[in-house]
Design a protein around this motif. Structure first.
Motif, short mmCIF file in Angstrom:
data_model
loop_
_atom_site.label_atom_id
_atom_site.label_comp_id
_atom_site.label_asym_id
_atom_site.label_seq_id
_atom_site.Cartn_x
_atom_site.Cartn_y
_atom_site.Cartn_z
N ARG A 1 9.93 7.62 1.10
CA ARG A 1 9.10 7.21 -0.21
C ARG A 1 7.45 7.00 0.53
N THR A 2 6.58 6.41 -1.00
CA THR A 2 4.85 6.67 -0.69
C THR A 2 4.74 5.57 -1.36
N PHE A 3 3.52 5.31 -0.85
CA PHE A 3 2.69 4.34 -1.70
C PHE A 3 1.21 5.40 -2.02
N SER A 4 1.46 6.45 -1.32
CA SER A 4 0.21 7.02 -1.58
C SER A 4 -0.19 7.70 -3.20
N LYS A 5 1.54 7.93 -3.55
CA LYS A 5 0.98 9.10 -4.69
C LYS A 5 0.93 8.46 -6.22
N ILE A 6 1.82 7.76 -6.65
CA ILE A 6 1.57 6.75 -8.25
C ILE A 6 1.04 5.19 -8.27
N HIS A 7 0.99 5.05 -6.47
CA HIS A 7 0.49 3.63 -6.96
C HIS A 7 -0.83 3.92 -6.29
N SER A 8 -1.59 5.41 -6.22
CA SER A 8 -2.97 5.29 -5.56
C SER A 8 -3.15 5.06 -4.60
N LEU A 9 -2.37 5.18 -3.42
CA LEU A 9 -2.47 3.89 -1.93
C LEU A 9 -2.93 5.11 -0.94
N ALA A 10 -3.65 6.64 -1.82
CA ALA A 10 -3.17 7.37 -0.29
C ALA A 10 -3.84 7.07 0.70
N GLY A 11 -5.37 6.62 -0.18
CA GLY A 11 -6.67 6.45 1.48
C GLY A 11 -5.79 5.25 2.39
N LEU A 12 -5.42 4.57 1.86
CA LEU A 12 -4.38 3.68 2.95
C LEU A 12 -3.39 4.13 3.52
N ARG A 13 -2.50 4.80 3.62
CA ARG A 13 -1.67 5.21 4.32
C ARG A 13 -0.34 3.86 4.69
N VAL A 14 1.02 3.54 2.69
CA VAL A 14 1.57 3.14 3.68
C VAL A 14 3.05 4.17 2.80
N GLY A 15 4.04 3.99 3.58
CA GLY A 15 5.24 4.59 2.95
C GLY A 15 6.70 4.06 3.89
N TYR A 16 7.26 4.87 3.26
CA TYR A 16 8.48 3.37 3.32
C TYR A 16 9.97 4.83 4.08
N GLY A 17 10.84 4.38 4.52
CA GLY A 17 12.60 4.95 4.75
C GLY A 17 13.11 4.02 4.33
N ILE A 18 14.31 3.89 3.74
CA ILE A 18 15.61 3.43 3.44
C ILE A 18 16.14 4.18 3.36
N GLY A 19 17.39 2.98 4.59
CA GLY A 19 18.70 3.72 4.62
C GLY A 19 19.38 2.45 5.41
N HIS A 20 20.66 2.69 5.98
CA HIS A 20 21.65 2.07 6.66
C HIS A 20 20.68 1.07 7.68
N PRO A 21 21.61 0.15 7.78
CA PRO A 21 20.56 -1.04 8.63
C PRO A 21 20.47 -0.69 10.30
N ASP A 22 21.94 -0.26 10.11
CA ASP A 22 21.81 0.24 11.96
C ASP A 22 21.25 1.71 12.30
#
Ligand SMILES: Cc1ncc(COP(=O)(O)O)c(C=O)c1O
Length: 366
Positions: A223-244
């Motif tokens: 997922r990303t903060f670039s789209k609906i959160h309006s931060l495309a110019g700052l470049r923040v995205g993330y992954g969510i998954g099993h901790p291992d």
């Protein structure tokens, strides 16, 4: 000196990523005063005032390195999503998390399955990483063909990427399709679900993947903060998954991959998550208006669950894009995505921007 021969074959064959044209470039080239950009699926609504405030405050400390672990940001997002901090990895855009996944998982001779007409970064990144991409065509309705993708998995497949909803088509796979697909994927193959546009989705039968993580440890959401959160110019995205699994990915990321201003801005977005619903609703209203207007102009409109629309004209989308550019409207022709000569992607803008785009198209097509 010919340096190309020094590089791996996959790099030699790769063309650099070509983004939507920046406004300044078009201004420079065409000398136009007023230009609108509907080319990169950005949020036309600017950042929230709280975000600007957070950036200004954080800017006072930029002589220091950022928190390499994104501790505060991770804690805040984990609480918001109701997962543990160990479930999360941040990247310089979700683009970096995609890159990390591919680089961390795939050895020479192994492969990554994804859809041929999807986010251009999948073929680019797999191309430069041992040419490990295994693209599969969309179905006749421009939707990921999950049956064909499951069939493309072999004993050398490490990762399958499902872009849902899909860029550049705006189409989506239903919960039933996705669950059916998951049942066919071997447990040692990672399923990356690129949900860059999930906040925009309104379809009731769209799969909610986050709660599936408990039963499906081979799932990673992007997922990303670039789209609906309006931060495309700052470049923040993330992954969510099993901790291992996420723990292994952390080993391969650069130490300070999310800068201090970006971390502060993303935290302000999380604190203001209640703004997302309004942003999504305003996008939806404009998307529906734009889709109806484009259809009325005789363009074939692909139904979209995102903040952009794929349209098909009878003619040459490159020429149409160029004509729109001369009227100060930047859109994106889609031949690089292999969607045919007439295909064009238009991002949903502010109401006045969408009106201007439609007016420009009317003049060009009449
Ligand atoms: C499907 C998809 N995934 C990922 C991204 C990358 O987003 P980010 O800005 O977080 O790198 C995009 C950006 O356009 C996208 O369309």
């Amino acid at each position: 000196m010919d340096f190309t021969s020094l590089f791996r074959p996959g790099i030699r064959a790769t063309r650099p990523y070509s983004p939507g044209k920046p406004i300044e470039e078009v201004q420079r080239e065409l000398g136009l005063d007023s230009i609108i950009k509907l080319a990169s699926n950005e949020n036309p609504e600017g950042p929230l005032p709280a975000v600007i405030e957070a950036i200004q405050k954080a800017a006072l400390n930029i002589n220091r390195y950022p928190d390499a672990a994104c501790f505060d940001l991770t804690t805040k997002l984990a609480a918001h999503l109701d997962v543990t901090p160990g479930h999360l990895i941040f990247g310089n855009g979700s683009n970096e998390v995609i890159d990390i996944l591919i680089r961390a998982l795939v050895s020479p001779g192994e492969n990554v399955v994804f859809s041929h007409h999807s986010f251009i970064v999948y073929p680019l990144t797999t191309g430069v990483h041992f040419e490990c991409g295994r693209p599969v065509s969309l179905d006749a309705n421009d939707v990921h063909d999950l049956d064909a993708m499951a069939e493309a998995i072999d004993e050398k497949t490490k990762l399958v990427i499902v872009c849902n909803p899909n860029n550049p088509t705006g189409t989506y796979n239903t919960r039933a399709q996705f669950e059916d697909f998951l049942a066919k994927v071997p447990p040692n193959v990672i399923v990356g679900v690129d949900e860059a546009y999930y906040e925009y989705v309104t379809a009731d039968d769209y799969p909610q993947c986050l709660p599936m993580l408990k039963q499906q440890p081979n799932l990673v959401l992007l997922r990303t903060f670039s789209k609906i959160h309006s931060l495309a110019g700052l470049r923040v995205g993330y992954g969510i998954g099993h901790p291992d699994l996420i723990g292994e990915l952390h080993k391969t990321r650069e130490p300070f991959n999310v800068n201090m201003l970006s971390q502060a801005a993303a935290m302000a977005c999380i604190e203001n998550w209640h703004e997302v619903a309004g942003r999504a609703a305003r996008n939806r209203e404009q998307l529906e208006w734009l889709a109806a207007e484009l259809a009325a102009l005789g363009l074939a409109v692909v139904p979209s669950q995102t903040n952009f629309i794929l349209v098909r004209s009878n003619g040459d989308a490159g020429k149409l894009t160029e004509a729109l550019l001369h009227k100060g409207v930047i859109v994106r022709p889609m031949h690089a995505f292999g969607l045919g000569e007439g295909a064009l992607r238009i991002s949903v803008g502010l109401p006045e921007e969408n009106q201007r785009c439609v007016e420009a198209l009317k003049e060009i097509l009449s």
